[in-house]
Scaffold this motif. Structure first.
Motif, PDB file in Angstrom:
ATOM      1  N   GLY A   1       3.340   7.572   6.415  1.00 30.69           N
ATOM      2  CA  GLY A   1       2.156   7.627   5.790  1.00 30.69           C
ATOM      3  C   GLY A   1       1.622   5.952   5.485  1.00 30.69           C
ATOM      4  O   GLY A   1       0.401   5.679   5.522  1.00 30.69           O
ATOM      5  N   GLU A   2       2.593   5.314   4.761  1.00 27.07           N
ATOM      6  CA  GLU A   2       2.248   3.895   4.616  1.00 27.07           C
ATOM      7  C   GLU A   2       1.893   2.966   5.741  1.00 27.07           C
ATOM      8  O   GLU A   2       1.243   2.054   5.799  1.00 27.07           O
ATOM      9  CB  GLU A   2       3.480   3.337   3.773  1.00 27.07           C
ATOM     10  N   GLN A   3       2.644   3.224   6.955  1.00 28.34           N
ATOM     11  CA  GLN A   3       2.296   2.587   7.903  1.00 28.34           C
ATOM     12  C   GLN A   3       0.971   2.584   8.597  1.00 28.34           C
ATOM     13  O   GLN A   3       0.231   1.755   8.734  1.00 28.34           O
ATOM     14  CB  GLN A   3       3.321   3.114   9.092  1.00 28.34           C
TER      15      GLN A   3
ATOM     16  N   GLY B   1       4.375   0.128   1.161  1.00 30.18           N
ATOM     17  CA  GLY B   1       5.490   0.525   0.067  1.00 30.18           C
ATOM     18  C   GLY B   1       6.378   1.553   0.337  1.00 30.18           C
ATOM     19  O   GLY B   1       6.329   2.116   1.378  1.00 30.18           O
ATOM     20  N   PHE B   2       7.151   1.962  -0.607  1.00 28.97           N
ATOM     21  CA  PHE B   2       8.029   3.042  -0.478  1.00 28.97           C
ATOM     22  C   PHE B   2       9.063   3.343   0.452  1.00 28.97           C
ATOM     23  O   PHE B   2       9.558   4.122   0.967  1.00 28.97           O
ATOM     24  CB  PHE B   2       7.098   4.471  -0.290  1.00 28.97           C
ATOM     25  N   GLN B   3       9.341   2.081   1.204  1.00 24.52           N
ATOM     26  CA  GLN B   3      10.305   2.129   2.246  1.00 24.52           C
ATOM     27  C   GLN B   3      11.015   1.031   2.512  1.00 24.52           C
ATOM     28  O   GLN B   3      10.841  -0.304   2.016  1.00 24.52           O
ATOM     29  CB  GLN B   3       9.573   2.549   3.706  1.00 24.52           C
TER      30      GLN B   3
ATOM     31  N   VAL C   1       0.848  -1.374   0.064  1.00 24.96           N
ATOM     32  CA  VAL C   1      -0.080   0.210   0.164  1.00 24.96           C
ATOM     33  C   VAL C   1       0.927   1.017   0.027  1.00 24.96           C
ATOM     34  O   VAL C   1       2.047   1.141   0.650  1.00 24.96           O
ATOM     35  CB  VAL C   1      -0.984  -0.018   1.161  1.00 24.96           C
ATOM     36  N   SER C   2       0.415   2.338  -0.550  1.00 27.41           N
ATOM     37  CA  SER C   2       0.733   3.733  -0.581  1.00 27.41           C
ATOM     38  C   SER C   2       0.161   4.359   0.922  1.00 27.41           C
ATOM     39  O   SER C   2      -0.783   3.923   1.300  1.00 27.41           O
ATOM     40  CB  SER C   2       0.420   4.513  -1.722  1.00 27.41           C
ATOM     41  N   ALA C   3       0.630   5.481   0.948  1.00 24.18           N
ATOM     42  CA  ALA C   3       0.018   6.363   1.827  1.00 24.18           C
ATOM     43  C   ALA C   3      -1.284   6.849   1.463  1.00 24.18           C
ATOM     44  O   ALA C   3      -1.448   6.950   0.402  1.00 24.18           O
ATOM     45  CB  ALA C   3       0.859   7.465   2.187  1.00 24.18           C
ATOM     46  N   MET C   4      -2.551   7.313   2.319  1.00 23.63           N
ATOM     47  CA  MET C   4      -3.655   7.752   1.734  1.00 23.63           C
ATOM     48  C   MET C   4      -3.396   9.157   0.966  1.00 23.63           C
ATOM     49  O   MET C   4      -2.461   9.880   1.433  1.00 23.63           O
ATOM     50  CB  MET C   4      -4.565   8.185   3.015  1.00 23.63           C
TER      51      MET C   4
ATOM     52  N   THR D   1      -1.447  12.476   2.134  1.00 25.90           N
ATOM     53  CA  THR D   1      -0.590  12.383   3.209  1.00 25.90           C
ATOM     54  C   THR D   1       0.927  12.533   2.963  1.00 25.90           C
ATOM     55  O   THR D   1       1.417  13.144   4.019  1.00 25.90           O
ATOM     56  CB  THR D   1      -0.715  10.795   3.570  1.00 25.90           C
ATOM     57  N   THR D   2       1.509  11.954   2.047  1.00 25.37           N
ATOM     58  CA  THR D   2       2.792  12.083   1.929  1.00 25.37           C
ATOM     59  C   THR D   2       3.341  13.459   1.749  1.00 25.37           C
ATOM     60  O   THR D   2       4.106  14.120   2.125  1.00 25.37           O
ATOM     61  CB  THR D   2       3.526  11.194   0.758  1.00 25.37           C
ATOM     62  N   ASN D   3       2.318  14.276   0.871  1.00 26.31           N
ATOM     63  CA  ASN D   3       2.662  15.881   0.627  1.00 26.31           C
ATOM     64  C   ASN D   3       2.772  16.541   2.008  1.00 26.31           C
ATOM     65  O   ASN D   3       3.464  17.287   2.122  1.00 26.31           O
ATOM     66  CB  ASN D   3       1.425  16.174  -0.335  1.00 26.31           C
TER      67      ASN D   3
ATOM     68  N   GLY E   1      12.075   7.489  -2.610  1.00 26.25           N
ATOM     69  CA  GLY E   1      11.743   8.565  -3.571  1.00 26.25           C
ATOM     70  C   GLY E   1      10.338   8.397  -3.906  1.00 26.25           C
ATOM     71  O   GLY E   1       9.564   7.506  -4.113  1.00 26.25           O
ATOM     72  N   ARG E   2       9.522   9.834  -4.308  1.00 18.49           N
ATOM     73  CA  ARG E   2       8.369   9.860  -4.550  1.00 18.49           C
ATOM     74  C   ARG E   2       7.801   8.870  -5.606  1.00 18.49           C
ATOM     75  O   ARG E   2       8.546   8.543  -6.644  1.00 18.49           O
ATOM     76  CB  ARG E   2       7.926  11.395  -5.094  1.00 18.49           C
ATOM     77  N   GLY E   3       6.613   8.248  -5.273  1.00 16.97           N
ATOM     78  CA  GLY E   3       5.850   7.422  -6.305  1.00 16.97           C
ATOM     79  C   GLY E   3       6.623   5.971  -6.100  1.00 16.97           C
ATOM     80  O   GLY E   3       6.467   5.015  -6.872  1.00 16.97           O
ATOM     81  N   GLY E   4       7.441   5.819  -5.029  1.00 10.90           N
ATOM     82  CA  GLY E   4       8.316   4.553  -4.810  1.00 10.90           C
ATOM     83  C   GLY E   4       7.513   3.258  -4.546  1.00 10.90           C
ATOM     84  O   GLY E   4       8.041   2.065  -4.785  1.00 10.90           O
ATOM     85  N   SER E   5       6.275   3.412  -4.095  1.00 12.08           N
ATOM     86  CA  SER E   5       5.708   2.278  -4.049  1.00 12.08           C
ATOM     87  C   SER E   5       5.348   1.256  -4.804  1.00 12.08           C
ATOM     88  O   SER E   5       5.240   0.107  -4.934  1.00 12.08           O
ATOM     89  CB  SER E   5       4.429   2.390  -2.868  1.00 12.08           C
ATOM     90  N   ASP E   6       5.183   1.752  -6.249  1.00 12.77           N
ATOM     91  CA  ASP E   6       5.212   0.635  -7.554  1.00 12.77           C
ATOM     92  C   ASP E   6       6.329  -0.147  -7.443  1.00 12.77           C
ATOM     93  O   ASP E   6       6.389  -1.129  -7.519  1.00 12.77           O
ATOM     94  CB  ASP E   6       5.089   1.571  -8.944  1.00 12.77           C
ATOM     95  N   THR E   7       7.408   0.502  -7.257  1.00  8.14           N
ATOM     96  CA  THR E   7       8.734  -0.261  -7.218  1.00  8.14           C
ATOM     97  C   THR E   7       8.796  -1.077  -6.017  1.00  8.14           C
ATOM     98  O   THR E   7       9.168  -2.269  -6.266  1.00  8.14           O
ATOM     99  CB  THR E   7       9.892   0.796  -7.044  1.00  8.14           C
TER     100      THR E   7
HETATM  101  N1  ASP Z   1       3.246   7.942  -0.747  1.00 12.56           N
HETATM  102  C1  ASP Z   1       4.481   7.977  -1.557  1.00 12.56           C
HETATM  103  C2  ASP Z   1       4.380   8.914  -2.527  1.00 12.56           C
HETATM  104  O1  ASP Z   1       3.312   9.876  -2.373  1.00 12.56           O
HETATM  105  C3  ASP Z   1       4.944   6.738  -2.372  1.00 12.56           C
HETATM  106  C4  ASP Z   1       3.847   6.091  -3.376  1.00 12.56           C
HETATM  107  O2  ASP Z   1       2.852   6.510  -3.055  1.00 12.56           O
HETATM  108  O3  ASP Z   1       4.250   5.547  -4.325  1.00 12.56           O
HETATM  109  O4  ASP Z   1       5.386   9.418  -3.228  1.00 12.56           O
END
Ligand code: ASP
Ligand code: MG
Length: 417
Positions: free
Chosen positions: A73-75, A135-137, A40-43, A46-48, A149-155
């Motif tokens: 956020g992810e937690q 994700g993301f961590q 999962v990503s953060a809601m 949230t990360t912003n 890095g931002r968007g990292g939970s896909d990775t």
């Molecule tokens: N929550 C993180 C972000 O907003 C990671 C992700 O969502 O992929 O960048």
């Protein structure tokens, strides 16, 4: 039955109702007999917010503490989804990156995963427990939390799928990968399949469906990847078709794509700027003297055009880069004036890059020519061109972006019939 990693992005888990919806998608896969891990990503938002709080706390701050904050956020999402699943009678447990562990290098804020020990997760999955993973961590060599890095939970999701030898479904707010941005091209079509390499080009060209790094990983580890919508009703009859395609878009090896188009998509990016250095000495070492310092300043250059020098003494060099780097680049280049010797630097930020992508290009001639002809027919001037084996990109006036994308979509026969 297989192992499956299901990844849900921020908009898919934006509130408790949506988390319940996600849980029903998970329930469907569990009931179908799959061993499931969820990433999962953060809601949404949230990360912003967390990044902004760090900035307010101190404009310049320690990257380890940034990671300690933004990883939370992810937690939250992982815990909430585990609670909802348990409440539905589905055994579930949340996992933070360090608990697995997902090991990363020490580049806090932009870490890369180095090793994932999937043993405990596999054991639990086989006992029927859903693993809900942040994700993301991960955890760095310094034993502190790191983020990718931002968007990292896909990775994260793809890497976890590779470690667990699982397939990976990426649930997002679109139902797949399209031949072009459907907001611009009404006739855009969802692709049943796209090759890893095409997806990689699309992702790096600005199509924001998947993080580029996640596609690279999927390609290297041959992770079967699907992009699909979390907003599709979780209990709608499972739409896996006999030919192996699903409700979304499958990203796979090119030899699995039966019906191949020469061009599979038109991508665009408005995040571009152009710099021209005029009357540079035409002699060995000049390009190195310019592009070396740009690279040292972390400025990524994309297209490069050098004119033939009419007098054999001077030439013009034009290149493109991300718009956010323009000011810095101009500063760097002006600083080189003495050493390199040139007349002046001009720049423009009202440019866009439009690209046609397709693995069929390798075996078909005339793809670029058709692109140039369609743009010419619309009176659109091309300012620079780059190509790879499976892509042709042109730089044009930003005002013509939509016109160009539509014209090309039609020219390659991609419009919905
Ligand atoms: N929550 C993180 C972000 O907003 C990671 C992700 O969502 O992929 O960048
Ligand atoms: Mg995302």
């Amino acid at each position: 039955m297989g192992r499956l990693v299901m990844k849900f992005g921020g908009t898919s888990v934006a509130d408790i109702d949506r988390i319940r919806n996600v849980a029903r998608h998970v329930e469907r896969e569990v009931k179908a007999g799959n061993h499931v891990a969820v990433v999962v990503s953060a809601m949404a938002g949230t990360t912003n917010q967390l990044v902004e709080w760090c900035r307010q706390a101190a404009a310049i701050h320690d990257a380890r503490e940034y990671d300690a904050v933004v990883s939370t956020g992810e937690q939250i999402t992982a815990g909430l989804l585990a609670i909802v699943l348990q409440d539905m009678g589905i055994p579930a447990r949340s996992w933070a990156g360090w608990q697995i562990p997902i090991e990363t290098d020490g580049v806090h804020g932009a870490a890369r995963m180095t090793r994932i020990n999937g043993a405990e997760i596999v054991k639990r999955m086989e006992q029927g427990q859903v693993a809900v993973i942040t994700g993301f961590q991960g955890i760095g060599p310094d034993k502190r939390i790191s983020t990718l890095g931002r968007g990292g939970s896909d990775t994260s999701a793809v890497a976890i799928a590779a470690a667990l030898d699982a397939a990976c479904d990426i649930y997002t707010d679109v139902d797949g990968v399209y031949t072009a941005d459907p907001r611009i091209v009404t006739g855009a079509q969802k692709l049943d399949r796209i090759a890893y390499e095409e997806m990689l080009e699309q992702a790096s060209l600005g199509a924001k469906v998947l993080q580029t790094r996640s596609v690279e990983l999927a390609m290297v580890y041959k992770v079967p990847l699907q992009v699909r919508s979390s907003f599709e009703a979780p209990d709608s009859p499972h739409q896996n078709k006999p030919d192996g395609t699903g409700p979304g878009t499958i990203v796979c090896d090119e030899d699995k794509i039966v019906e191949q188009h020469v061009v599979s998509g038109i991508a665009y990016s408005r995040d571009e700027a152009k710099v021209s250095i005029r009357r540079v000495k035409d002699q060995p070492g000049v390009s190195a003297a310019i592009f070396g310092p740009l690279a040292e300043n972390e400025i990524n250059v994309d297209m490069i055009v050098q004119n033939v020098s009419p007098d054999g003494a001077f030439t013009d060099i034009t290149f493109t880069l991300a718009r956010k780097d323009l000011r810095k680049a101009i500063e760097v280049i002006n600083g080189l004036k003495e050493k390199v010797g040139f007349q002046d630097v001009v720049h423009a930020a009202d440019v866009a890059k439009v690209s046609v992508v397709g693995i069929g290009m390798r075996s078909h001639a005339g793809v670029a020519a058709r692109m140039f002809k369609s743009l010419a027919d619309k009176g659109i001037n091309i300012q620079a061109i780059t190509t790879s084996e499976i892509k042709v990109s042109v730089l044009i006036d930003e005002a013509y972006t939509e016109l160009a994308v539509r014209a090309l979509h039609q020219a390659y026969g991609l419009d919905k019939k």
